[in-house]
Design a protein around this motif. Structure first.
Motif, mmCIF file in Angstrom:
data_model
loop_
_atom_site.group_PDB
_atom_site.id
_atom_site.type_symbol
_atom_site.label_atom_id
_atom_site.label_comp_id
_atom_site.label_asym_id
_atom_site.label_seq_id
_atom_site.Cartn_x
_atom_site.Cartn_y
_atom_site.Cartn_z
ATOM 1 N N SER A 108 0.839 -1.191 0.000
ATOM 2 C CA SER A 108 0.000 0.000 0.000
ATOM 3 C C SER A 108 0.881 1.251 0.000
ATOM 4 O O SER A 108 1.785 1.370 0.828
ATOM 5 C CB SER A 108 -0.869 -0.028 1.258
ATOM 6 O OG SER A 108 -1.651 1.128 1.325
ATOM 7 N N LYS A 117 1.710 1.992 -7.269
ATOM 8 C CA LYS A 117 1.293 1.112 -8.368
ATOM 9 C C LYS A 117 0.217 1.733 -9.241
ATOM 10 O O LYS A 117 0.204 1.502 -10.459
ATOM 11 C CB LYS A 117 0.891 -0.273 -7.879
ATOM 12 C CG LYS A 117 -0.219 -0.321 -6.859
ATOM 13 C CD LYS A 117 -0.366 -1.734 -6.300
ATOM 14 C CE LYS A 117 -1.504 -1.844 -5.314
ATOM 15 N NZ LYS A 117 -1.297 -1.077 -4.053
ATOM 16 N N THR A 161 -8.670 -2.694 -8.171
ATOM 17 C CA THR A 161 -9.683 -3.364 -7.337
ATOM 18 C C THR A 161 -10.112 -2.458 -6.187
ATOM 19 O O THR A 161 -11.287 -2.413 -5.840
ATOM 20 C CB THR A 161 -9.197 -4.733 -6.812
ATOM 21 O OG1 THR A 161 -7.895 -4.596 -6.263
ATOM 22 C CG2 THR A 161 -9.172 -5.760 -7.917
ATOM 23 N N GLN A 173 -8.551 -4.132 6.149
ATOM 24 C CA GLN A 173 -8.523 -5.590 5.965
ATOM 25 C C GLN A 173 -8.824 -5.932 4.525
ATOM 26 O O GLN A 173 -9.420 -5.131 3.801
ATOM 27 C CB GLN A 173 -9.583 -6.245 6.849
ATOM 28 C CG GLN A 173 -9.266 -6.111 8.325
ATOM 29 C CD GLN A 173 -10.334 -6.744 9.181
ATOM 30 O OE1 GLN A 173 -11.134 -7.552 8.713
ATOM 31 N NE2 GLN A 173 -10.374 -6.363 10.440
ATOM 32 N N ARG A 188 -3.904 -10.205 -4.258
ATOM 33 C CA ARG A 188 -3.324 -9.933 -2.939
ATOM 34 C C ARG A 188 -3.215 -11.184 -2.104
ATOM 35 O O ARG A 188 -2.707 -11.146 -0.979
ATOM 36 C CB ARG A 188 -4.168 -8.921 -2.177
ATOM 37 C CG ARG A 188 -3.924 -7.544 -2.713
ATOM 38 C CD ARG A 188 -4.655 -6.507 -1.912
ATOM 39 N NE ARG A 188 -4.843 -5.390 -2.795
ATOM 40 C CZ ARG A 188 -4.685 -4.139 -2.457
ATOM 41 N NH1 ARG A 188 -4.383 -3.810 -1.237
ATOM 42 N NH2 ARG A 188 -4.852 -3.197 -3.347
HETATM 43 P P1 ADP Z 1 -3.739 0.334 -1.288
HETATM 44 O O1 ADP Z 1 -2.815 0.139 -2.447
HETATM 45 O O2 ADP Z 1 -3.382 1.522 -0.437
HETATM 46 O O3 ADP Z 1 -3.922 -0.910 -0.469
HETATM 47 P P2 ADP Z 1 -6.199 0.067 -2.813
HETATM 48 O O4 ADP Z 1 -7.049 1.151 -3.326
HETATM 49 O O5 ADP Z 1 -5.494 -0.811 -3.801
HETATM 50 O O6 ADP Z 1 -5.152 0.760 -1.862
HETATM 51 O O7 ADP Z 1 -7.056 -0.895 -1.837
HETATM 52 C C1 ADP Z 1 -7.852 -0.345 -0.816
HETATM 53 C C2 ADP Z 1 -8.571 -1.461 -0.046
HETATM 54 O O8 ADP Z 1 -9.437 -2.185 -0.931
HETATM 55 C C3 ADP Z 1 -7.685 -2.542 0.587
HETATM 56 O O9 ADP Z 1 -7.186 -2.179 1.849
HETATM 57 C C4 ADP Z 1 -8.674 -3.709 0.693
HETATM 58 O O10 ADP Z 1 -9.565 -3.532 1.777
HETATM 59 C C5 ADP Z 1 -9.484 -3.560 -0.572
HETATM 60 N N1 ADP Z 1 -8.898 -4.362 -1.677
HETATM 61 C C6 ADP Z 1 -8.302 -3.884 -2.804
HETATM 62 N N2 ADP Z 1 -7.876 -4.891 -3.589
HETATM 63 C C7 ADP Z 1 -8.211 -6.050 -2.941
HETATM 64 C C8 ADP Z 1 -8.043 -7.425 -3.216
HETATM 65 N N3 ADP Z 1 -7.431 -7.852 -4.331
HETATM 66 N N4 ADP Z 1 -8.523 -8.331 -2.322
HETATM 67 C C9 ADP Z 1 -9.130 -7.935 -1.211
HETATM 68 N N5 ADP Z 1 -9.323 -6.646 -0.869
HETATM 69 C C10 ADP Z 1 -8.868 -5.711 -1.720
#
Ligand code: ADP
Length: 193
Positions: A11, A15, A33, A59, A89
């Motif tokens: 995070s 990316k 996502t 989470q 993830r």
């Molecule tokens: P970051 O890169 O700061 O984690 P994102 O915008 O990519 O920010 O994701 C924000 C939130 O969305 C994550 O903390 C999670 O709760 C959810 N999330 C994103 N992608 C996934 C994934 N592939 N599987 C499960 N939860 C996800």
């Protein structure tokens, strides 16, 4: 030729910045996502309501919700020519999408891992000031940030190992400015052609 790419990293690793640049250069649909989930929350759909408490606590959202949202969006682009940002993830997510694409007759071309140290991420966050860049996000509490980092630390290794063994992984040093990182990614993508 169709191109199906993924970009993952901790995070705050940058990316999304790289994903946008890649999408523009190669004319791909860009799906984050995290953003797709935030859009579902904004539209107050059932999936969004189910996802919100997980996101706010930093989470992972349960797989069934993430898969449903992802598949909805991939179908809109005929399951081809996309970059997905923030997925997989979990190893299970990687194996799911691999099978999903194989069923559609599409390859999974490459997982790009943007590798940035925790120290560098913290430094960038401090330089940016509180939540300047992500003012629309409700998950920027210190607790949620720490939780996202822990999920990443716990799950990234097996994903790397699995795709490395299949020669589907490209690891790039993300502790650098945007342009040299992008240049390296372009070289790796161009090798796929
Ligand atoms: P970051 O890169 O700061 O984690 P994102 O915008 O990519 O920010 O994701 C924000 C939130 O969305 C994550 O903390 C999670 O709760 C959810 N999330 C994103 N992608 C996934 C994934 N592939 N599987 C499960 N939860 C996800």
């Amino acid at each position: 030729m169709s191109l199906n790419l993924f970009i993952i990293g901790a995070s705050g690793c940058g990316k999304s910045t790289q994903a946008k640049k890649i999408a523009e250069k190669y004319n791909l649909s860009h799906f984050s996502t995290g953003q797709l989930l935030r859009d579902e929350i904004a539209s107050q759909s059932q999936l969004g309501l189910d996802a919100k408490s997980y996101i706010d606590q930093g989470q992972l959202v349960p797989d069934d919700i993430v898969f449903a949202i992802l598949v909805q969006n991939l179908q809109k682009v005929d399951n081809r020519d996309f970059i997905i940002d923030g997925f997989p993830r979990l190893l299970n997510q990687g194996q799911y999408i691999e099978k999903y694409l194989a069923n559609k007759g599409q390859p999974l071309d490459l997982i790009i891992h943007l590798d940035v140290t925790v120290e560098e991420i913290q430094k960038r966050r401090a330089d940016r000031g509180d939540d300047f860049q992500d003012a629309n996000r409700t998950d920027n509490t210190p607790e949620a940030i720490a939780s996202r980092q822990k999920f990443y630390d716990d799950n990234n290794g097996p994903i790397m190992d699995y795709f490395q063994a299949k020669s589907k992984l490209f690891r790039v040093d993300g502790n650098r400015p945007v342009e040299p990182i992008f240049d390296d990614i372009v070289v790796a993508i161009d090798k796929l052609k």
